[in-house]
Design a protein around this motif. Structure first.
Motif, PDB file in Angstrom:
ATOM      1  N   ASP A  70       0.948  -1.031  -0.050  1.00 42.76           N
ATOM      2  CA  ASP A  70       0.017   0.048   0.012  1.00 42.76           C
ATOM      3  C   ASP A  70       1.044   1.285   0.016  1.00 42.76           C
ATOM      4  N   LEU A  71       0.759   1.806  -0.999  1.00 39.85           N
ATOM      5  CA  LEU A  71       1.710   3.229  -1.301  1.00 39.85           C
ATOM      6  C   LEU A  71       1.402   4.429  -0.447  1.00 39.85           C
ATOM      7  N   THR A  72      -0.117   4.284   0.254  1.00 32.69           N
ATOM      8  CA  THR A  72      -0.466   5.397   1.126  1.00 32.69           C
ATOM      9  C   THR A  72       0.007   4.951   2.530  1.00 32.69           C
ATOM     10  N   ASN A  73       0.456   3.926   3.036  1.00 41.32           N
ATOM     11  CA  ASN A  73       0.854   3.622   4.164  1.00 41.32           C
ATOM     12  C   ASN A  73       2.232   4.414   4.776  1.00 41.32           C
ATOM     13  N   ALA A  74       1.874   4.965   5.854  1.00 41.00           N
ATOM     14  CA  ALA A  74       3.051   5.961   6.408  1.00 41.00           C
ATOM     15  C   ALA A  74       4.412   5.180   6.575  1.00 41.00           C
ATOM     16  N   THR A  77       7.318   5.131   4.135  1.00 40.16           N
ATOM     17  CA  THR A  77       8.171   6.389   3.499  1.00 40.16           C
ATOM     18  C   THR A  77       9.600   6.087   3.805  1.00 40.16           C
ATOM     19  N   ARG A  98       2.001  -0.705  -6.374  1.00 39.84           N
ATOM     20  CA  ARG A  98       1.216  -1.421  -5.162  1.00 39.84           C
ATOM     21  C   ARG A  98       1.071  -2.716  -5.690  1.00 39.84           C
ATOM     22  N   GLU A 222      -4.163  -4.165   9.377  1.00 38.65           N
ATOM     23  CA  GLU A 222      -5.086  -3.154   8.808  1.00 38.65           C
ATOM     24  C   GLU A 222      -5.659  -2.292  10.380  1.00 38.65           C
ATOM     25  N   ASN A 249      -0.714   0.694  12.386  1.00 42.52           N
ATOM     26  CA  ASN A 249      -1.781   0.973  11.664  1.00 42.52           C
ATOM     27  C   ASN A 249      -2.808   0.045  12.467  1.00 42.52           C
ATOM     28  N   THR A 279       2.255   9.288  12.024  1.00 47.95           N
ATOM     29  CA  THR A 279       0.725   9.186  12.560  1.00 47.95           C
ATOM     30  C   THR A 279       0.824   8.630  13.924  1.00 47.95           C
TER      31      THR A 279
END
Length: 335
Positions: A70-74, A77, A98, A222, A249, A279
């Motif tokens: 998942d590219l949106t997963n912080a 980074t 992804r 998740e 997460n 986060t």
């Protein structure tokens, strides 16, 4: 547009020397002074290599692919930054994708590898990937290094020291006086989830503290899985006084469920999460975490795929030289 000949003339060296230095050819033998003059001349002339021509000559695309769930997963980074830094040092670009779009055995990966669009791949497998999919991926033209997963018969993975990280989190809770400690971890098929559960058990055994198997959930990483797991643990008889959550997460989901149930963190239950991201410090309360060396993971994985691209042998590697680090915030308190 400046050419190799222009750079060579300004630096006072041969065109072949310029070509070898600017392409980072492994067998290049020039002095540091000559190397500096070549780079200075290239910068002065604003020289840009012709990658299309180089690709035709070398049969290399100068691109590696990084595939994550998942590219949106912080938490990815820092992993990406480590891969990119290692790639830039070798004059390579990184293609990000992804796992949903580029599953092993899927059409996109078949095109990237089969058509020579990438020279190598770094892949963090999704949890539903089969052994047959992995076999097919590894049999492709481009070298592949797996991240955070070890597959039998396919050496060359680079993984985190998950057990050590989980032990550190549990040891923090034990030091605060907690003994009834729960675990929220990945699904049973998750490689990292299994290792983090092992670390949990090791820390509890070292402290001679009994484990209640009813306080271990394996629902996933998740946020929704964290919510469900937290509700399961905290509404059962004999709820824990502290919980280790094997992914930040899922821990964010656990905190959300705590608020919906009217449970105070850390007054009613302390929570420690594995992985640290922006986060974690912006939740309420801010999460105590165990920071894992994701930058080093990315860098080492990229170095492994470059070694494979050069024909070198690569073994399974655990990133142990950069130790997990406990980051204390407000989600844990003494019993």
């Amino acid at each position: 547009m400046a050419t190799l000949s222009d750079v060579a003339a300004l630096a006072g060296v041969s065109v072949s020397a310029v070509s070898r230095v600017l392409s980072n050819a492994p067998a290049t033998r020039v002095s540091d002074d000559t190397r500096e003059r070549i780079h200075a001349a290239a910068k002065t002339l604003d020289y840009r290599p012709n990658f299309a021509g180089r690709a035709l000559k070398t049969s290399r695309s100068q691109v590696i692919a990084l595939v994550v769930p998942d590219l949106t997963n912080a938490i990815f980074t820092e992993l990406m930054r480590g891969v990119e830094d290692a790639a830039i040092a070798r004059d390579y670009m990184v293609l990000l994708g992804r796992a949903e779009d580029m599953q092993p055995g899927g059409a996109m990966i078949e095109r990237l590898i089969g058509e020579g669009r990438v020279d190598g791949m770094l892949v963090q497998l999704a949890e539903d990937v089969t052994s047959a999919d992995v076999d097919r991926l590894m049999a492709g033209r481009a070298p592949v290094v797996l991240i955070n997963s070890v597959e039998a018969g396919h050496p060359g993975s680079v993984v985190l020291d998950d057990e050590r990280a989980a032990r550190l989190g549990v040891e923090h809770l034990l030091a605060l006086g907690h003994r009834r400690i729960g675990l929220i971890t990945g699904v049973p098929e998750s490689f990292s989830g299994q290792r983090r559960a092992d670390g949990f058990r090791q820390a509890m055994a070292a402290a001679s503290v009994d484990i209640d198997e009813a306080l271990i959930t394996r629902l996933g990483y998740e946020p929704r899985a964290g919510r469900e797991a937290f509700r399961t643990l905290m509404t059962a008889d004999g709820a824990p006084t502290a919980i280790l959550v094997a992914n930040v997460n899922a821990a964010i989901g656990a905190l959300a469920e705590a608020r919906s149930l009217g449970i105070s963190v850390p007054d009613d239950v302390s929570v420690v999460a594995l992985h640290d991201a922006w986060t974690a410090e912006n939740t309420w309360p801010p999460l105590t975490t165990v920071r894992l060396p994701l930058y080093e993971l990315g860098r080492r994985a990229a170095e492994a795929v470059f070694a494979r691209m050069s024909g070198g042998a690569v073994s399974d590697v655990t990133v142990a030289d950069a130790a997990p680090e406990l980051i204390e915030r407000e989600s844990t308190a003494s019993l």
